[in-house]
Design a protein around this motif. Structure first.
Motif, PDB file in Angstrom:
ATOM      1  N   GLU A  74       3.174  18.027 -11.606  1.00  0.00           N
ATOM      2  CA  GLU A  74       2.787  19.401 -11.255  1.00  0.00           C
ATOM      3  C   GLU A  74       3.950  20.368 -11.426  1.00  0.00           C
ATOM      4  N   MET A  75       5.165  19.854 -11.189  1.00  0.00           N
ATOM      5  CA  MET A  75       6.325  20.730 -11.338  1.00  0.00           C
ATOM      6  C   MET A  75       6.620  21.029 -12.798  1.00  0.00           C
ATOM      7  N   GLY A  76       6.032  20.258 -13.692  1.00  0.00           N
ATOM      8  CA  GLY A  76       6.217  20.556 -15.111  1.00  0.00           C
ATOM      9  C   GLY A  76       7.242  19.693 -15.810  1.00  0.00           C
ATOM     10  N   PHE A  77       7.634  18.595 -15.195  1.00  0.00           N
ATOM     11  CA  PHE A  77       8.542  17.674 -15.876  1.00  0.00           C
ATOM     12  C   PHE A  77       7.748  16.790 -16.824  1.00  0.00           C
ATOM     13  N   ILE A  78       8.418  16.270 -17.822  1.00  0.00           N
ATOM     14  CA  ILE A  78       7.776  15.284 -18.681  1.00  0.00           C
ATOM     15  C   ILE A  78       8.038  13.913 -18.095  1.00  0.00           C
ATOM     16  N   ILE A  79       6.974  13.257 -17.676  1.00  0.00           N
ATOM     17  CA  ILE A  79       7.055  11.957 -17.033  1.00  0.00           C
ATOM     18  C   ILE A  79       6.390  10.952 -17.949  1.00  0.00           C
ATOM     19  N   TYR A  80       7.038   9.859 -18.196  1.00  0.00           N
ATOM     20  CA  TYR A  80       6.458   8.823 -19.045  1.00  0.00           C
ATOM     21  C   TYR A  80       5.771   7.766 -18.195  1.00  0.00           C
ATOM     22  N   GLY A  81       4.859   7.074 -18.830  1.00  0.00           N
ATOM     23  CA  GLY A  81       4.375   5.824 -18.263  1.00  0.00           C
ATOM     24  C   GLY A  81       3.039   5.892 -17.557  1.00  0.00           C
ATOM     25  N   ASN A  82       2.719   4.771 -16.966  1.00  0.00           N
ATOM     26  CA  ASN A  82       1.440   4.603 -16.307  1.00  0.00           C
ATOM     27  C   ASN A  82       1.459   5.257 -14.927  1.00  0.00           C
ATOM     28  N   ASN A  83       0.308   5.780 -14.526  1.00  0.00           N
ATOM     29  CA  ASN A  83       0.231   6.469 -13.240  1.00  0.00           C
ATOM     30  C   ASN A  83       0.518   5.560 -12.053  1.00  0.00           C
ATOM     31  N   ASP A  84       0.346   4.260 -12.212  1.00  0.00           N
ATOM     32  CA  ASP A  84       0.549   3.350 -11.091  1.00  0.00           C
ATOM     33  C   ASP A  84       1.894   2.649 -11.133  1.00  0.00           C
ATOM     34  N   SER A  85       2.727   2.996 -12.102  1.00  0.00           N
ATOM     35  CA  SER A  85       3.981   2.260 -12.201  1.00  0.00           C
ATOM     36  C   SER A  85       5.054   2.906 -11.340  1.00  0.00           C
ATOM     37  N   PRO A  86       5.706   2.116 -10.482  1.00  0.00           N
ATOM     38  CA  PRO A  86       6.737   2.683  -9.603  1.00  0.00           C
ATOM     39  C   PRO A  86       8.036   3.021 -10.325  1.00  0.00           C
ATOM     40  N   VAL A  87       8.134   2.672 -11.601  1.00  0.00           N
ATOM     41  CA  VAL A  87       9.279   3.101 -12.404  1.00  0.00           C
ATOM     42  C   VAL A  87       8.891   4.427 -13.038  1.00  0.00           C
ATOM     43  N   ARG A  89       0.832  -1.201   0.000  1.00  0.00           N
ATOM     44  CA  ARG A  89       0.000   0.000   0.000  1.00  0.00           C
ATOM     45  C   ARG A  89       0.870   1.256   0.000  1.00  0.00           C
ATOM     46  N   GLN A  90       1.933   1.208   0.805  1.00  0.00           N
ATOM     47  CA  GLN A  90       2.842   2.353   0.895  1.00  0.00           C
ATOM     48  C   GLN A  90       3.499   2.637  -0.457  1.00  0.00           C
ATOM     49  N   LEU A  91       3.858   1.568  -1.159  1.00  0.00           N
ATOM     50  CA  LEU A  91       4.488   1.737  -2.474  1.00  0.00           C
ATOM     51  C   LEU A  91       3.513   2.412  -3.434  1.00  0.00           C
ATOM     52  N   ALA A  92       2.255   1.936  -3.436  1.00  0.00           N
ATOM     53  CA  ALA A  92       1.258   2.537  -4.324  1.00  0.00           C
ATOM     54  C   ALA A  92       1.059   4.007  -3.981  1.00  0.00           C
ATOM     55  N   GLU A  93       1.033   4.289  -2.691  1.00  0.00           N
ATOM     56  CA  GLU A  93       0.832   5.675  -2.248  1.00  0.00           C
ATOM     57  C   GLU A  93       2.011   6.544  -2.676  1.00  0.00           C
ATOM     58  N   ASN A  94       3.233   6.057  -2.410  1.00  0.00           N
ATOM     59  CA  ASN A  94       4.433   6.806  -2.784  1.00  0.00           C
ATOM     60  C   ASN A  94       4.480   7.062  -4.284  1.00  0.00           C
ATOM     61  N   THR A  95       4.123   6.026  -5.060  1.00  0.00           N
ATOM     62  CA  THR A  95       4.183   6.155  -6.511  1.00  0.00           C
ATOM     63  C   THR A  95       3.244   7.240  -7.008  1.00  0.00           C
ATOM     64  N   VAL A  96       1.995   7.155  -6.539  1.00  0.00           N
ATOM     65  CA  VAL A  96       1.004   8.130  -6.998  1.00  0.00           C
ATOM     66  C   VAL A  96       1.440   9.535  -6.596  1.00  0.00           C
ATOM     67  N   TYR A  97       1.923   9.673  -5.356  1.00  0.00           N
ATOM     68  CA  TYR A  97       2.335  10.978  -4.851  1.00  0.00           C
ATOM     69  C   TYR A  97       3.502  11.532  -5.667  1.00  0.00           C
ATOM     70  N   PHE A  98       4.520  10.704  -5.856  1.00  0.00           N
ATOM     71  CA  PHE A  98       5.739  11.163  -6.535  1.00  0.00           C
ATOM     72  C   PHE A  98       5.444  11.554  -7.973  1.00  0.00           C
ATOM     73  N   ARG A  99       4.666  10.712  -8.657  1.00  0.00           N
ATOM     74  CA  ARG A  99       4.323  11.021 -10.040  1.00  0.00           C
ATOM     75  C   ARG A  99       3.505  12.301 -10.134  1.00  0.00           C
ATOM     76  N   LYS A 100       2.561  12.460  -9.215  1.00  0.00           N
ATOM     77  CA  LYS A 100       1.689  13.634  -9.264  1.00  0.00           C
ATOM     78  C   LYS A 100       2.510  14.910  -9.051  1.00  0.00           C
ATOM     79  N   ARG A 101       3.398  14.865  -8.062  1.00  0.00           N
ATOM     80  CA  ARG A 101       4.195  16.058  -7.768  1.00  0.00           C
ATOM     81  C   ARG A 101       5.129  16.409  -8.924  1.00  0.00           C
ATOM     82  N   LEU A 102       5.754  15.398  -9.494  1.00  0.00           N
ATOM     83  CA  LEU A 102       6.667  15.677 -10.611  1.00  0.00           C
ATOM     84  C   LEU A 102       5.913  16.300 -11.773  1.00  0.00           C
TER      85      LEU A 102
END
Lengths: 569, 75
Positions: free
Chosen positions: A462-475, A447-460
């Motif tokens: 929002e900062m305006g970086f180009i992030i690839y991939g699925n919203n749930d992927s920890p990579v 659960r913690q991994l899923a939470e961290n992933t969603v949080y980290f991806r969302k913040r990145l």
């Protein structure tokens, strides 16, 4: 269409992945457009290049929103990237010229004088790239770590006085570097806790080496127990384990497919799958990444036309896909793949190297993530190196399949069996994830991994970086594009005590260099926030915030626990 | 980005120039070669435009005034 000879890896650390096919639209400019077009008749097409699969749009294939994005490369950035590579190539030729006329000393292997009429060894593009581009930023890779690579790690300080041709160790240690690079998804790479204790106990009892193969005197009771546990964990009949994850793929595919068989392989499949497919001697056809239309077209053609020249039907058609693609962070469209596989009666080989443990409400990989039946996947493969913090790989499936592989697979017959403490680490961590150790630690980590992933991806994002991939992927791949920024990003992050992995050609297409973050359940919110603020700072310094879809930062909404609301047990 | 003074801002600009052209990864002597070639090219462009553009402009003006302008002033 057979494959050209394997791309020769130039240097271990930058070529974890070898492309097994040309990608006509790899510069990213038109990729997402195509994606939308091709999917249009079947799927809802978003105005942005996001694919949204959810039950409100179509059918019951996807129970949860399935959002993947591959934002296109801004035109200016693409042009500047090519220009940068052009300038570096010119200087590369200048240096090669100086080396050739002995004006400058050559530090790297070169053609010997006595063999000057032989086939050249060091003249292809990979060698040029290694000599003239990679060596200049080599300090970002294979840096020795001198602690357990958990959420934080200690690095040996290293210095070079001759522009990265040689390194010397200063004897100092860079302490408490936040580790955003290890595939330590569930944080089981640790030197304390139940896993380490039980591994130590087993070492006291069995020792470390086994010194024989499984077929001879290397079959311990721990191995049998582990295989039963893996089969139970995955919900299949039987499983077997191998000492090396890469060899699991590259040695078992040749046992499964041979002459007269067809392998349909995703173009971004890992080098081990590509190698296995090539070793098998079957015909390989490559479909576009995660593109089900392309896969269906190949399947139809294969069935209609049969084998080349003879037009006999194929003996077997094997679809080879990965759960999470480690360079793109995308998740395979498994429900569609399974539907196609059933419809066209093909076999499915699913490599869950990154997804096992890291995806799904119960941490049981991409099958669990989509809520599918594991029996629909013919060959389930995965590794213990990532989420379980151990080493090796497994193959799981029907009992007959495993019995067959036990006697036919090279890595089962010839490889020395796994070291007992490694086996014990797998058993303990897997029991922990399954909750069989009587605690909720494993479930909590998933659960913690899923939470961290969603949080980290969302913040990145929002900062305006180009992030690839699925919203749930920890990579989480973050695009850097320009060659100088690969080196600069790694150095600037390490200066601020964050360890990241930066990736460039040949692991990625030449202009799509990226930094790849791997989120772990062991990362605390504080660590992630520190990492994020540093990434933002370095992103401003290096001008990495390329994204043109600015997302307004939402009000700090706490992570809602129903990301995995459909936990059923 | 917040800058304390002009010097810092210029340093940042130079850093961006290094990154975008890719010469960030080069050795100092290569950097100086690149910079000197680039700046001498720019200097030559500026110099030639300073020398030749006024002449061309004057010639063009004379040519067009010859076509459209008052003929009496020349004859």
């Amino acid at each position: 269409m057979t494959e050209s000879p394997a791309t020769k890896p130039t240097d271990g650390e930058v070529c974890q992945r070898v492309k097994n096919g040309l990608k006509p639209e790899r510069n990213g400019l038109v990729k997402s457009l195509h994606r939308c077009h091709e999917r249009e008749h079947k799927h809802h097409c978003h105005p942005e290049e996001e694919e949204v699969h959810s039950d409100s749009h179509h059918g019951s294939l996807y129970s949860r929103p399935f959002i993947e994005s591959f934002e296109e490369t801004p035109m200016l950035v693409a042009v500047l990237t090519y220009m940068g590579y052009g300038i570096l190539t010119i200087f590369g030729y200048l240096r090669d010229f100086l080396r050739h006329w002995k004006i400058e000393r050559c530090h790297i292997a070169r053609e010997r004088e006595v063999q000057k009429d032989f086939v050249p060894l060091y003249q292809d593009f990979e060698n040029f790239y290694t000599r003239n581009l990679y060596m200049r930023i080599r300090d970002n890779w294979n840096r020795p770590i001198c602690s357990v690579p958990g959420a934080k790690m200690d690095l040996m300080e290293r210095a070079s006085h001759d522009y990265n041709w040689t390194f010397e160790y200063t004897g100092r240690v860079v302490q408490d570097v936040i580790n955003l690079g290890s595939y330590n998804y569930l944080g089981f790479a640790e030197n304390t806790g139940p896993c380490a204790d039980s591994a130590a106990e087993v070492t006291m009892k069995y020792g470390v080496g086994v010194a024989s193969t499984r077929q001879e005197t290397g079959n311990l009771d721990r191995h049998e127990e582990m295989e039963k546990l893996v089969a139970k964990f995955l919900g299949v009949e039987s499983a077997m384990a191998f000492g090396m994850g890469f060899a699991t793929n590259s040695m078992n595919i040749p046992a499964l497919a041979g002459k007269g068989c067809l392998i349909l392989s995703d173009e971004l499949n890992h080098a081990s799958l590509v190698l296995g497919a090539r070793l098998s001697g079957s015909i390989i056809r490559v479909f576009k990444h995660n593109n089900m239309q392309s896969l269906e077209k190949l399947l139809r053609e294969a069935i209609v036309h049969g084998q080349p020249r003879t037009h006999r039907p194929w003996k077997k058609i094997l679809i080879v896909v990965e759960g999470i693609y480690s360079m793109e962070g995308s998740i395979v469209h498994l429900p569609e793949v399974i539907a196609l596989k059933k419809h066209y009666r093909a076999y499915l080989y699913l490599d869950e190297a990154h997804s096992i443990g890291a995806l799904g409400p119960r941490g049981r990989g991409v099958v669990d993530y989509f809520g599918l039946d594991p029996c629909d996947v013919d060959v389930m493969m995965g590794t213990f190196t990532k989420s379980f913090g151990a080493a090796g790989g497994y193959i799981a499936g029907k009992r007959e399949l495993i019995e067959y592989l036990r006697s036919h697979s090279h890595s089962a017959v010839y490889a020395t069996s796994m070291s007992p403490p490694v086996v014990e680490q797998i058993i303990t961590s897997m029991k922990c994830i399954m909750g069989e150790d009587g605690t909720a630690i494993g479930r909590e980590r998933v659960r913690q991994l899923a939470e961290n992933t969603v949080y980290f991806r969302k913040r990145l994002r929002e900062m305006g970086f180009i992030i690839y991939g699925n919203n749930d992927s920890p990579v989480i791949p973050m695009m850097l594009y320009m060659p100088a920024k690969i080196g600069a990003f790694g150095r600037e992050m390490l200066k601020r005590n964050i360890g990241v992995v930066v990736v460039g050609f040949p692991a990625t297409p030449i202009i799509e260099s990226r930094a790849r973050f791997c989120i772990s359940a062991a990362h605390t919110k504080d660590m992630l926030n520190r990492a994020l603020s540093v990434i933002s700072e370095v992103g401003d310094l290096l001008q990495l915030k390329y994204s043109r879809h600015r997302i307004q930062p939402s009000l700090a909404r706490p992570f809602d626990d129903n990301v995995y609301e459909d936990i059923d047990d | 980005m917040n800058f304390k003074n002009l010097k810092e801002y210029l340093a940042w600009l130079y850093y961006q120039y290094l990154l975008i052209t890719g010469i960030y990864v080069l050795e100092p002597w290569e950097k100086s070669i690149f910079n000197s070639i680039l700046f001498s090219a720019i200097a030559m462009v500026i110099y030639t435009s300073y020398v030749f553009v006024p002449i061309h402009v004057r010639l063009a003006l004379e040519f067009f005034s010859g076509i459209f302008g008052d003929h009496s002033s020349f004859s």
